[in-house]
Design a protein around this motif. Sequence first.
Motif, PDB file in Angstrom:
ATOM      1  N   ASP A 141      19.216 -14.295 -16.799  1.00 18.35           N
ATOM      2  CA  ASP A 141      19.703 -14.706 -15.483  1.00 18.35           C
ATOM      3  C   ASP A 141      18.930 -15.919 -14.971  1.00 18.35           C
ATOM      4  OD1 ASP A 141      21.524 -14.097 -13.248  1.00 18.35           O
ATOM      5  OD2 ASP A 141      19.640 -13.769 -12.148  1.00 18.35           O
ATOM      6  N   LYS A 142      17.626 -15.941 -15.190  1.00 21.27           N
ATOM      7  CA  LYS A 142      16.809 -17.093 -14.791  1.00 21.27           C
ATOM      8  C   LYS A 142      17.254 -18.349 -15.530  1.00 21.27           C
ATOM      9  CE  LYS A 142      12.214 -16.185 -13.673  1.00 21.27           C
ATOM     10  NZ  LYS A 142      10.850 -15.773 -14.085  1.00 21.27           N
ATOM     11  N   ILE A 143      17.533 -18.208 -16.816  1.00 18.62           N
ATOM     12  CA  ILE A 143      17.984 -19.356 -17.609  1.00 18.62           C
ATOM     13  C   ILE A 143      19.293 -19.905 -17.056  1.00 18.62           C
ATOM     14  CG2 ILE A 143      18.856 -20.061 -19.879  1.00 18.62           C
ATOM     15  CD1 ILE A 143      16.725 -18.100 -21.078  1.00 18.62           C
ATOM     16  N   GLU A 144      20.215 -19.023 -16.752  1.00 13.23           N
ATOM     17  CA  GLU A 144      21.497 -19.459 -16.188  1.00 13.23           C
ATOM     18  C   GLU A 144      21.303 -20.145 -14.836  1.00 13.23           C
ATOM     19  OE1 GLU A 144      24.363 -19.506 -17.848  1.00 13.23           O
ATOM     20  OE2 GLU A 144      23.191 -18.686 -19.513  1.00 13.23           O
ATOM     21  N   PHE A 145      20.393 -19.621 -14.030  1.00  6.41           N
ATOM     22  CA  PHE A 145      20.095 -20.218 -12.735  1.00  6.41           C
ATOM     23  C   PHE A 145      19.521 -21.625 -12.905  1.00  6.41           C
ATOM     24  CE2 PHE A 145      17.038 -21.056  -9.316  1.00  6.41           C
ATOM     25  CZ  PHE A 145      17.885 -21.035  -8.225  1.00  6.41           C
ATOM     26  N   ILE A 146      18.586 -21.762 -13.823  1.00  6.38           N
ATOM     27  CA  ILE A 146      17.967 -23.065 -14.068  1.00  6.38           C
ATOM     28  C   ILE A 146      19.008 -24.085 -14.499  1.00  6.38           C
ATOM     29  CG2 ILE A 146      16.351 -24.318 -15.574  1.00  6.38           C
ATOM     30  CD1 ILE A 146      14.664 -21.663 -15.587  1.00  6.38           C
ATOM     31  N   LYS A 147      19.954 -23.660 -15.322  1.00  8.02           N
ATOM     32  CA  LYS A 147      21.011 -24.565 -15.787  1.00  8.02           C
ATOM     33  C   LYS A 147      21.830 -25.125 -14.628  1.00  8.02           C
ATOM     34  CE  LYS A 147      21.589 -22.583 -20.380  1.00  8.02           C
ATOM     35  NZ  LYS A 147      22.495 -21.837 -21.268  1.00  8.02           N
ATOM     36  N   GLU A 148      21.935 -24.355 -13.547  1.00 11.34           N
ATOM     37  CA  GLU A 148      22.711 -24.767 -12.391  1.00 11.34           C
ATOM     38  C   GLU A 148      21.955 -25.683 -11.430  1.00 11.34           C
ATOM     39  OE1 GLU A 148      25.978 -23.926 -11.889  1.00 11.34           O
ATOM     40  OE2 GLU A 148      25.941 -22.912 -13.835  1.00 11.34           O
ATOM     41  N   LEU A 149      20.635 -25.755 -11.576  1.00 11.48           N
ATOM     42  CA  LEU A 149      19.820 -26.547 -10.656  1.00 11.48           C
ATOM     43  C   LEU A 149      20.126 -28.037 -10.769  1.00 11.48           C
ATOM     44  CD1 LEU A 149      16.310 -24.874 -11.066  1.00 11.48           C
ATOM     45  CD2 LEU A 149      17.879 -24.638  -9.148  1.00 11.48           C
ATOM     46  N   ILE A 186      18.311 -30.794 -10.954  1.00 10.93           N
ATOM     47  CA  ILE A 186      17.026 -31.417 -11.239  1.00 10.93           C
ATOM     48  C   ILE A 186      17.172 -32.233 -12.515  1.00 10.93           C
ATOM     49  CG2 ILE A 186      15.609 -29.667 -10.079  1.00 10.93           C
ATOM     50  CD1 ILE A 186      15.172 -28.315 -12.764  1.00 10.93           C
ATOM     51  N   SER A 187      16.152 -33.008 -12.816  1.00  9.48           N
ATOM     52  CA  SER A 187      16.233 -33.852 -14.011  1.00  9.48           C
ATOM     53  C   SER A 187      16.392 -32.984 -15.262  1.00  9.48           C
ATOM     54  CB  SER A 187      14.992 -34.737 -14.136  1.00  9.48           C
ATOM     55  OG  SER A 187      13.914 -34.011 -14.671  1.00  9.48           O
ATOM     56  N   ASP A 188      17.086 -33.525 -16.231  1.00  9.91           N
ATOM     57  CA  ASP A 188      17.318 -32.785 -17.469  1.00  9.91           C
ATOM     58  C   ASP A 188      16.022 -32.476 -18.206  1.00  9.91           C
ATOM     59  OD1 ASP A 188      20.043 -32.678 -17.062  1.00  9.91           O
ATOM     60  OD2 ASP A 188      20.463 -34.442 -18.289  1.00  9.91           O
ATOM     61  N   LEU A 189      15.049 -33.366 -18.106  1.00 12.13           N
ATOM     62  CA  LEU A 189      13.774 -33.137 -18.775  1.00 12.13           C
ATOM     63  C   LEU A 189      13.050 -31.925 -18.183  1.00 12.13           C
ATOM     64  CD1 LEU A 189      11.769 -34.046 -20.899  1.00 12.13           C
ATOM     65  CD2 LEU A 189      10.767 -35.594 -19.217  1.00 12.13           C
ATOM     66  N   ILE A 190      13.016 -31.839 -16.866  1.00 11.55           N
ATOM     67  CA  ILE A 190      12.389 -30.692 -16.200  1.00 11.55           C
ATOM     68  C   ILE A 190      13.178 -29.426 -16.510  1.00 11.55           C
ATOM     69  CG2 ILE A 190      11.839 -29.647 -13.965  1.00 11.55           C
ATOM     70  CD1 ILE A 190      11.289 -32.516 -12.960  1.00 11.55           C
ATOM     71  N   LYS A 191      14.489 -29.527 -16.444  1.00 12.07           N
ATOM     72  CA  LYS A 191      15.350 -28.389 -16.738  1.00 12.07           C
ATOM     73  C   LYS A 191      15.099 -27.880 -18.157  1.00 12.07           C
ATOM     74  CE  LYS A 191      19.436 -28.783 -14.958  1.00 12.07           C
ATOM     75  NZ  LYS A 191      20.864 -29.037 -14.690  1.00 12.07           N
ATOM     76  N   TYR A 192      15.001 -28.813 -19.089  1.00 12.15           N
ATOM     77  CA  TYR A 192      14.743 -28.452 -20.485  1.00 12.15           C
ATOM     78  C   TYR A 192      13.425 -27.700 -20.622  1.00 12.15           C
ATOM     79  CZ  TYR A 192      13.603 -28.856 -25.422  1.00 12.15           C
ATOM     80  OH  TYR A 192      13.231 -28.563 -26.706  1.00 12.15           O
ATOM     81  N   ASP A 193      12.377 -28.208 -19.976  1.00 11.94           N
ATOM     82  CA  ASP A 193      11.064 -27.553 -20.050  1.00 11.94           C
ATOM     83  C   ASP A 193      11.107 -26.147 -19.465  1.00 11.94           C
ATOM     84  OD1 ASP A 193       9.900 -29.729 -21.288  1.00 11.94           O
ATOM     85  OD2 ASP A 193       9.005 -30.520 -19.442  1.00 11.94           O
ATOM     86  N   LEU A 194      11.780 -25.992 -18.327  1.00 14.32           N
ATOM     87  CA  LEU A 194      11.879 -24.677 -17.688  1.00 14.32           C
ATOM     88  C   LEU A 194      12.650 -23.695 -18.564  1.00 14.32           C
ATOM     89  CD1 LEU A 194      12.636 -25.752 -14.016  1.00 14.32           C
ATOM     90  CD2 LEU A 194      10.506 -24.770 -14.870  1.00 14.32           C
ATOM     91  N   ILE A 195      13.741 -24.151 -19.132  1.00 20.35           N
ATOM     92  CA  ILE A 195      14.558 -23.294 -19.998  1.00 20.35           C
ATOM     93  C   ILE A 195      13.792 -22.941 -21.267  1.00 20.35           C
ATOM     94  CG2 ILE A 195      16.633 -23.229 -21.454  1.00 20.35           C
ATOM     95  CD1 ILE A 195      18.044 -24.785 -19.186  1.00 20.35           C
ATOM     96  N   GLU A 196      13.108 -23.919 -21.824  1.00 26.44           N
ATOM     97  CA  GLU A 196      12.333 -23.671 -23.045  1.00 26.44           C
ATOM     98  C   GLU A 196      11.282 -22.587 -22.810  1.00 26.44           C
ATOM     99  OE1 GLU A 196      10.387 -26.387 -26.466  1.00 26.44           O
ATOM    100  OE2 GLU A 196       9.701 -26.833 -24.426  1.00 26.44           O
ATOM    101  N   TYR A 197      10.598 -22.654 -21.671  1.00 25.10           N
ATOM    102  CA  TYR A 197       9.591 -21.640 -21.348  1.00 25.10           C
ATOM    103  C   TYR A 197      10.235 -20.262 -21.230  1.00 25.10           C
ATOM    104  CZ  TYR A 197       6.002 -19.018 -18.864  1.00 25.10           C
ATOM    105  OH  TYR A 197       5.105 -18.054 -18.488  1.00 25.10           O
TER     106      TYR A 197
END
Length: 76
Positions: A44-52, A54-65
């Motif tokens: 659910d957190k991953i799906e939420f992050i995808k909707e944010l 924000i920059s794709d680079l930050i999004k990528y880092d958050l999703i990767e974590y």
Amino acid sequence: MTAKEKAKELLKRFLGMKKINPESITRPYNYQEAKQCLLICVQDKIEFIKELQISDLIKYDLIEYQEEVQQEIEKL
């Protein structure tokens, strides 16, 4: 906090929680139930992050974590 440490912390928190079953008797989560709940939450957190927005680079880092946390939960 590493992904492994985060996974262990989350599992510990879930195992300490109580829930109400259909007969209204509280009992602690068992290990497998806790892991499944954690995996649902992380997804659910991953799906939420995808909707944010924000920059794709930050999004990528958050999703990767979060994906690393997810993998560590599966290993527990």
